[in-house]
Design a protein around this motif. Structure first.
Motif, short mmCIF file in Angstrom:
data_model
loop_
_atom_site.label_atom_id
_atom_site.label_comp_id
_atom_site.label_asym_id
_atom_site.label_seq_id
_atom_site.Cartn_x
_atom_site.Cartn_y
_atom_site.Cartn_z
N LEU A 127 37.71 -71.38 61.03
CA LEU A 127 39.11 -70.94 61.20
C LEU A 127 39.99 -72.05 61.78
CD1 LEU A 127 41.20 -68.50 61.35
CD2 LEU A 127 40.33 -68.10 63.66
N PRO A 158 42.76 -75.92 59.17
CA PRO A 158 43.77 -75.33 58.29
C PRO A 158 43.57 -75.70 56.82
CG PRO A 158 44.78 -76.91 59.85
CD PRO A 158 43.32 -76.80 60.20
N ALA A 175 41.63 -72.95 54.85
CA ALA A 175 42.46 -71.77 54.55
C ALA A 175 43.49 -72.12 53.48
CB ALA A 175 43.16 -71.30 55.82
N HIS A 176 44.05 -73.31 53.58
CA HIS A 176 45.06 -73.73 52.60
C HIS A 176 44.45 -73.79 51.20
CE1 HIS A 176 48.41 -75.63 50.73
NE2 HIS A 176 47.69 -76.69 50.42
N ARG A 193 46.99 -69.24 60.50
CA ARG A 193 46.41 -69.30 59.13
C ARG A 193 47.14 -68.29 58.24
NH1 ARG A 193 43.80 -72.84 61.77
NH2 ARG A 193 45.95 -73.56 61.53
N ASP A 229 50.88 -69.64 57.68
CA ASP A 229 50.87 -70.89 56.89
C ASP A 229 50.65 -70.62 55.41
OD1 ASP A 229 51.10 -72.56 59.04
OD2 ASP A 229 49.00 -73.19 59.07
N ASN A 230 49.75 -69.67 55.14
CA ASN A 230 49.30 -69.48 53.76
C ASN A 230 49.80 -68.18 53.16
OD1 ASN A 230 47.49 -71.90 53.59
ND2 ASN A 230 46.64 -70.87 55.39
#
Ligand code: AKG
Length: 266
Positions: free
Chosen positions: A146, A149, A152-153, A185, A188-189
């Motif tokens: 996690l 980043p 997750a991206h 997360r 951002d996504n």
């Protein structure tokens, strides 16, 4: 879920909790990191088994019995002499859909507070892990994953609308970092993000923070808990991801002419 040092007890208990969640209407059920073994580097090799193997067979049967997806937290997995921290995923018909081997191994040293180094007994995974459901594509990480980043991206770029991290933050990092990381997360996504932790056991060598939490693509905490065992329920609406992405089209506004996140190895 409260985890003990007795593997058979943990498995029996996980099945009871899954049955309960399914009876209450859950369609996708997530267990915590290391749910069949203590979260302890000396335990990983002792508890390790193959996937498929005894623990994953039980989860496959339980998924089939309840007609639910199961994201099987994680278990120490042994393969070719290497031990991994691995999350197996099962379809409602009990098929092992995929497994995610924790890609980023914990290596932290906060003097006087906590020192934990998974590489003492684990090897890192080298695969991105997603699976399709009738609702949306789901991306899997395990706890420390996690903090990165990029993973997750990349899952967002692969089309995931829901990111799931079985986890076990601790009493040093959990209070300050866990929720901000989940919300970051998610925002951002523009995806849903869940972290599912074991319950806190003050007598364990590693004391988990608990606080299993689900965050919306808007960054709001939708469901959470304290540190004791409970089942956290949450509705996930994949259409809401599209709505947020329409209102705030940041994903298409990236200056990819200037920077990018690149997958180097699959
Ligand atoms: O990132 C942290 O602070 C803790 C992570 C951890 O313990 C884990 O990956 O299981």
């Amino acid at each position: 879920m409260a985890v003990t040092a007795v593997k058979s007890e943990n498995l029996e208990h996980a099945v009871t909790l899954i049955n309960k969640a399914a009876t209450n209407g859950a369609q996708l059920i997530i267990l915590p990191e290391c749910f069949n073994s203590p979260y302890d580097t000396t335990c990983f090799p002792k508890y390790a088994e193959s996937i498929p193997g005894p623990t994953s067979d039980i989860l496959a049967q339980t998924a089939n019995d309840n007609n639910v997806y199961i994201i099987g937290g994680s278990i120490p997995e042994i393969d070719n002499g290497e031990v991994y921290n691995t999350c197996p995923v099962f379809s409602p018909s009990g098929k092992l859909l995929t497994k995610h081997r924790k890609m980023h191994l914990v290596d932290i040293n906060v003097p006087g507070k906590i020192r934990f180094r998974e590489a003492d007994s684990l090897s890192p995974g080298c695969d991105f892990t997603t699976f399709d459901t009738p609702y949306c594509k789901v991306g899997i990480g395990v706890c420390y994953d996690l903090r990165f980043p990029e993973l997750a991206h990349i899952y967002g770029e692969m089309g995931c609308k829901f990111l799931v991290y079985p986890g076990a933050f601790n009493m040093t990092t959990g209070p300050s970092h866990m929720e901000p990381l989940l919300r970051a997360r998610a925002v951002d996504n523009e995806v849903y993000v869940a972290l599912v932790s074991g319950a806190r056991n003050e007598t364990a060598s590693y004391v988990a923070w608990g606080h299993s939490t689900v965050v919306s693509p808007w960054g709001d905490v939708l469901a959470t808990t304290e540190h004791l065992e409970t089942i956290v329920y949450c509705d996930i609406d994949p259409d809401f991801v599209d709505k947020v992405r329409t209102h705030l089209p940041i994903l298409s506004q990236k200056r990819t002419d200037m920077y990018s996140t690149v997958v180097k190895r699959k």
